[in-house]
Structure formats: structure tokens, C-alpha cells
Enzyme design. Structure first.
Site, PDB file in Angstrom:
ATOM      1  N   ASP A 155      -2.255   0.970   1.594  1.00 38.29           N
ATOM      2  CA  ASP A 155      -3.097   0.371   2.635  1.00 38.29           C
ATOM      3  C   ASP A 155      -2.639   0.724   4.043  1.00 38.29           C
ATOM      4  O   ASP A 155      -2.904  -0.002   5.004  1.00 38.29           O
ATOM      5  CB  ASP A 155      -3.099  -1.154   2.459  1.00 38.29           C
ATOM      6  CG  ASP A 155      -1.684  -1.712   2.333  1.00 38.29           C
ATOM      7  OD1 ASP A 155      -0.735  -1.032   2.764  1.00 38.29           O
ATOM      8  OD2 ASP A 155      -1.538  -2.823   1.801  1.00 38.29           O
ATOM      9  N   GLU A 185      -2.790   2.078  -6.310  1.00 40.73           N
ATOM     10  CA  GLU A 185      -2.550   0.703  -5.847  1.00 40.73           C
ATOM     11  C   GLU A 185      -3.828   0.125  -5.216  1.00 40.73           C
ATOM     12  O   GLU A 185      -3.843  -0.366  -4.091  1.00 40.73           O
ATOM     13  CB  GLU A 185      -1.366   0.613  -4.872  1.00 40.73           C
ATOM     14  CG  GLU A 185      -0.852  -0.810  -4.674  1.00 40.73           C
ATOM     15  CD  GLU A 185       0.325  -0.870  -3.703  1.00 40.73           C
ATOM     16  OE1 GLU A 185       1.466  -0.660  -4.132  1.00 40.73           O
ATOM     17  OE2 GLU A 185       0.092  -1.147  -2.500  1.00 40.73           O
ATOM     18  N   GLU A 192      -3.614  -3.881   7.281  1.00 38.99           N
ATOM     19  CA  GLU A 192      -3.654  -3.351   5.915  1.00 38.99           C
ATOM     20  C   GLU A 192      -4.801  -3.903   5.067  1.00 38.99           C
ATOM     21  O   GLU A 192      -5.347  -3.201   4.224  1.00 38.99           O
ATOM     22  CB  GLU A 192      -2.312  -3.618   5.220  1.00 38.99           C
ATOM     23  CG  GLU A 192      -1.148  -2.808   5.785  1.00 38.99           C
ATOM     24  CD  GLU A 192      -0.480  -3.426   7.002  1.00 38.99           C
ATOM     25  OE1 GLU A 192      -0.943  -4.492   7.475  1.00 38.99           O
ATOM     26  OE2 GLU A 192       0.506  -2.841   7.497  1.00 38.99           O
ATOM     27  N   HIS A 233       8.976  -6.197   8.740  1.00 38.95           N
ATOM     28  CA  HIS A 233       8.298  -5.239   9.615  1.00 38.95           C
ATOM     29  C   HIS A 233       6.832  -5.547   9.892  1.00 38.95           C
ATOM     30  O   HIS A 233       6.184  -4.831  10.655  1.00 38.95           O
ATOM     31  CB  HIS A 233       8.387  -3.831   9.022  1.00 38.95           C
ATOM     32  CG  HIS A 233       7.559  -3.657   7.769  1.00 38.95           C
ATOM     33  ND1 HIS A 233       6.210  -3.401   7.799  1.00 38.95           N
ATOM     34  CD2 HIS A 233       7.892  -3.717   6.469  1.00 38.95           C
ATOM     35  CE1 HIS A 233       5.760  -3.300   6.561  1.00 38.95           C
ATOM     36  NE2 HIS A 233       6.764  -3.497   5.730  1.00 38.95           N
ATOM     37  N   ARG A 242       3.255  -6.389  11.184  1.00 40.12           N
ATOM     38  CA  ARG A 242       2.740  -6.541  12.554  1.00 40.12           C
ATOM     39  C   ARG A 242       2.360  -7.984  12.879  1.00 40.12           C
ATOM     40  O   ARG A 242       2.522  -8.446  13.999  1.00 40.12           O
ATOM     41  CB  ARG A 242       1.512  -5.646  12.743  1.00 40.12           C
ATOM     42  CG  ARG A 242       1.844  -4.221  13.127  1.00 40.12           C
ATOM     43  CD  ARG A 242       0.559  -3.389  13.176  1.00 40.12           C
ATOM     44  NE  ARG A 242       0.710  -2.152  13.923  1.00 40.12           N
ATOM     45  CZ  ARG A 242       1.395  -1.085  13.518  1.00 40.12           C
ATOM     46  NH1 ARG A 242       2.059  -1.121  12.378  1.00 40.12           N
ATOM     47  NH2 ARG A 242       1.444   0.006  14.262  1.00 40.12           N
ATOM     48  N   HIS A 301      14.057  -2.157  10.249  1.00 42.50           N
ATOM     49  CA  HIS A 301      12.955  -1.200  10.367  1.00 42.50           C
ATOM     50  C   HIS A 301      12.959  -0.603  11.782  1.00 42.50           C
ATOM     51  O   HIS A 301      13.151  -1.335  12.753  1.00 42.50           O
ATOM     52  CB  HIS A 301      11.639  -1.940  10.096  1.00 42.50           C
ATOM     53  CG  HIS A 301      10.456  -1.044   9.910  1.00 42.50           C
ATOM     54  ND1 HIS A 301       9.868  -0.395  10.962  1.00 42.50           N
ATOM     55  CD2 HIS A 301       9.742  -0.708   8.809  1.00 42.50           C
ATOM     56  CE1 HIS A 301       8.837   0.318  10.508  1.00 42.50           C
ATOM     57  NE2 HIS A 301       8.746   0.134   9.198  1.00 42.50           N
TER      58      HIS A 301
END
Ligand code: UD1
Ligand code: UDP
Length: 378
Positions: A100, A122, A136, A216, A218, A249
Site C-alpha cells: 500500500d 497483499e 496507505e 514511522h 505519518r 526510521h
């Protein structure tokens, strides 16, 4: 068609590379059935290259697109634009994307624009909340709308796709390829053997119990991360004999800020991102994991490690339903109290560490390629 089917794998980030590596490896061995090409967008640079090294993948095209602090506008437009030439050059029968990310979405769209079949590895994960995870949830829905092959990791992912009107015959439950990758790496670097690199090894030697952390997403930038890191700092102070190991990250919205909260605590170890074999070794040897990562939610149950997920929703409900994963969001109180329970209460720990592998059995790549061998489908 007598010639081998031409597959073009397109990916750009660490998790896509890890999850496509087993499929690429197997496709390359079946030379009579597949001609295998790999194009990387390099949405990630360093973290992608680490995975390419581990799995010995040499891309046939490298768009080298990563920029520091890149925006979604830049990334999406650059990938779509650059993919035009890649698709002309390779003229694949099938474009294969995973997951994604913006690379997955933009490469699938480019495949559709050039009238190629698109395969989505996936497929079907959903939260039904377009803000979580951002972007995503929308990326993967957009991939579903152009894909011809939908490789769903679980039955619940398959049901999501059928409810959205994807034809049953185009959806194939395969398991998640991340389990193929994990088992392959642990075979080469067993958890009871030495750590593939020094730094985490010395921490695991000095501390009996280690909590492994990543973050990580957003939607956690800003106050949510601040709350999560503050809770971790409080837990670290309360448990000086426990190591908090945190491979950070490299997103600039994460790196500098996390240091301000955790860097001065003697039992907190902020590390660079770890190469996949070293990270698998840490997962297998740690006591518990605190993360917002998708892939780690899938891997940890297979290793019998409890996971506290610092997200409010998850598109991977199976491990939570089985009691191996707890959603703690950015609620500092919940994060601290679950860490403490898992450290102090053996029954609670045993229940969450019972293990199982709801996301795969290590044979997902084989199932995917068996379906792609049949050019009549979908
Ligand atoms: C991306 C994906 C996310 C996935 C995550 C896995 C999107 C929109 N986001 O998020 O779905 O879960 O990867 O890690 O597709 N950077 C480096 N070196 C690297 C990688 C990143 O320095 O090897 C820095 C760069 O400054 C880059 C920034 O991190 O601009 C952000 O990278 P980006 O891929 O846009 O977002 P991620 O947060 O990594
Ligand atoms: N991982 C790794 N090194 C690290 C942290 C994670 O190799 O330092 C692996 C992890 O085992 C998993 C994948 O990276 O397979 C998850 O990537 P990430 O959390 O960046 O993305 P997501 O899965 O959330 O999309």
C-alpha cells in the site's frame, strides 16, 4: 503463448522489497515459465539497498527517486512519469506490486495506463478509515481498483475484496510472503546463533530483557509520537534493568525528534535501521515489541512475541483477535501499563506469547507463482 511469461516486479521501499524477494527468487528459478524483471523506484534508498543486498536482487531498472523529506505529490507524479519508459522498455505481461505504498499505487496505475495486467500481492487489507493509515488505506484501495490478480494474505482480506465487488475468481488466498522471507532469513541466521551484526548483539548480551521498538506512521507524526515516546521514556526510567532498543526510521519527521526524548536514558538505545537478518534476530530474541509497523505485526506472532501496536486501528485483525497483539494507540497510560504487565505478569505474558502464524505458512510465493503460471487467469 509458448514463451515464458514476462513478469515485471516494481517496488521501492524496505517492506515491499522484503515481501517480494521470495517471489522474485522463486520466479527467477523457473526460467522456463517466467522471464523475471525488477524495477525499483527507490522511494527508499538506503533501506531498500540493504534489502536488495540481503536477498541478492540486482534491479534491471532503478529510478533512484528518493529525495530528503519527499512529498507525496513529488513521489506519485515522478513514479507515474518514469514508469512510462520502464513499461515501454520491458513490455511485461504482468506488472506485480506489493502492499500500500505510494510506489505500489503509482506503479499499478502506470501498469493500467499501459494496458498491462496488474497483480497485487497483499491485497484486501482494510481499516475502512481513509485517515488511518494515511495515505496507505487509499493507496491499497486504488491498487485494488486496477488490479487483475488479487493475492489476499488471509480469508478476511479476501472477504473485504468480495464485499467491494471484486470477482471471486480474481481473488486468491495465498498467505503473506513476509513469512516466507522471515523463515528463509532465520534459516540462514538462526535466532540461537550469533547476531549478524555487533551492536544489537552487545546490548542483548548486557541485558536479560529487551523491548524492541519501531515507529514511522505519518498519522503518528507530531503529538501522537510525542505521547508514545514520553510513555516509553517513563517505562525506561521505571525499568532500568530492561533495554529499550529502537532502530529509528530515517524519515526526518521522526529521527531528530525521537532523540530529544530518549537519547539521554542509559537503557535506551537509538540505532540506525537494522539490516533485515539482524532485525529478525532481534525480534526472535527480544521480550516484546512496541511498533506501528505493518510487517512486524505479521512477523512477531510467528515468533511468539507479544506486540503492542501504537495505532488506533489495524488492517491486520487476525493477531489481535487471537490475543497476540494489543492496540494501544498513542495512549501513554495504556502503553506504560501494558509494558509493565508484560514485564511483571507471567500469565499475561504467556497468553500473548503463545505464538501462531495467522498470516502465512512460508509457502505464499509458491502459491502466487502457481496462479501466475496460468495465463488464462483472471
Ligand atoms: C513509506 C511508505 C509507508 C511504509 C514505509 C515503510 C508511502 C507514502 N509511505 O513511508 O507506507 O510503511 O515506507 O518504511 O508510501 N528516508 C531515508 N532513507 C531511506 C528511506 C527513507 O533517508 O532509506 C527518508 C527520506 O528523507 C524520505 C523520508 O524518509 O524522503 C520519507 O520516506 P517515504 O518513503 O516518503 O515515507 P516513509 O515514512 O518511509
Ligand atoms: N525491519 C528491518 N529493520 C528495521 C526495522 C524493521 O529489517 O530496523 C523490517 C521488519 O522486520 C519488517 C519490515 O522491515 O519486515 C517492516 O518495515 P516498516 O515497518 O518500515 O514498514 P511497514 O511494514 O509498516 O509498511
Amino acid at each position: 503463448m509458448n514463451r515464458p511469461r514476462r513478469l515485471l516486479f516494481v517496488f521501492g521501499t524496505r517492506p515491499e522489497a522484503i515481501k517480494l524477494a521470495p517471489v522474485i527468487d522463486m520466479a527467477k528459478r523457473e526460467k522456463d515459465r517466467f522471464e523475471t524483471q525488477v524495477a525499483v523506484t527507490a522511494q527508499h534508498r538506503g533501506m531498500l539497498d540493504d534489502v536488495l543486498d540481503v536477498f541478492g536482487i540486482r534491479p534491471d531498472a532503478d529510478l533512484d527517486l528518493m529525495r530528503p523529506g519527499q512529498s507525496l505529490f513529488y513521489l506519485t507524479s515522478a513514479i507515474v512519469r518514469e514508469m512510462e519508459g520502464v513499461l515501454e522498455r520491458f513490455s511485461p505481461d504482468v506488472v506485480i506490486v506489493q502492499g500500500d505504498t505510494t510506489t505500489a499505487f503509482a506503479a499499478a496505475l502506470a501498469g493500467f495506463y499501459s494496458h498491462k495486467k496488474v497483480a497485487h500481492v497483499e491485497a484486501g487489507l482494510r481499516t475502512d478509515d481513509k485517515a488511518m493509515p494515511f495515505p496507505e488505506e487509499i493507496n491499497r484501495r486504488l491498487v485494488s481498483s486496477v488490479a487483475d490478480y488479487h493475492f489476499a494474505p488471509t480469508d478476511s482480506a479476501r472477504r473485504n475484496l468480495l464485499e467491494e465487488g471484486v470477482p471471486d475468481g480474481n481473488v486468491h488466498v495465498t498467505g503473506n510472503t513476509v513469512i516466507d522471507a522471515l523463515l528463509g532469513v532465520l534459516e540462514r541466521h538462526p535466532a540461537d546463533g550469533p547476531c549478524p551484526i555487533d551492536e544489537p548483539a552487545s546490548i542483548f548480551a548486557a541485558y536479560e530483557r529487551v523491548i524492541l521498538i519501531t515507529g514511522h506512521r505519518r498519522e503518528n507524526f507530531g503529538p501522537p509520537f510525542q505521547a508514545i515516546w514520553t510513555a516509553l521514556a517513563a517505562s525506561a526510567r521505571k525499568n532500568p534493568g530492561v533495554a529499550f532498543v529502537y532502530p529509528v526510521h530515517p524519515n526526518p519527521s521522526v529521527t531528530d525528534r525521537v532523540r530529544r526524548v530518549l537519547k539521554d536514558l542509559p537503557n535506551c538505545f537509538l540505532l540506525p535501521p537494522l539490516p533485515y537478518p539482524a532485525f529478525c534476530w532481534c525480534m526472535a530474541r527480544c521480550r516484546l515489541i512496541v511498533t506501528d509497523s505493518g510487517g512486524i505485526q505479521e512477523e512477531a506472532p510467528a515468533l511468539g512475541k507479544p506486540v503492542l501496536v501504537t495505532r488506533r486501528v489495524t488492517e491486520r485483525p487476525e493477531a489481535a483477535a487471537a490475543g497476540m497483539v494489543k492496540l494501544v494507540g498513542d495512549d501513554g497510560g495504556a502503553i506504560q501499563s501494558w509494558i509493565q504487565r508484560l514485564l511483571d505478569d507471567p500469565d499475561c505474558y504467556a497468553e500473548m506469547a503463545k505464538g501462531g502464524s495467522p498470516y502465512g505458512d512460508g509457502r505464499a510465493a509458491e502459491r502466487i507463482l502457481n496462479i501466475l503460471k496460468n495465463e488464462e487467469t483472471p
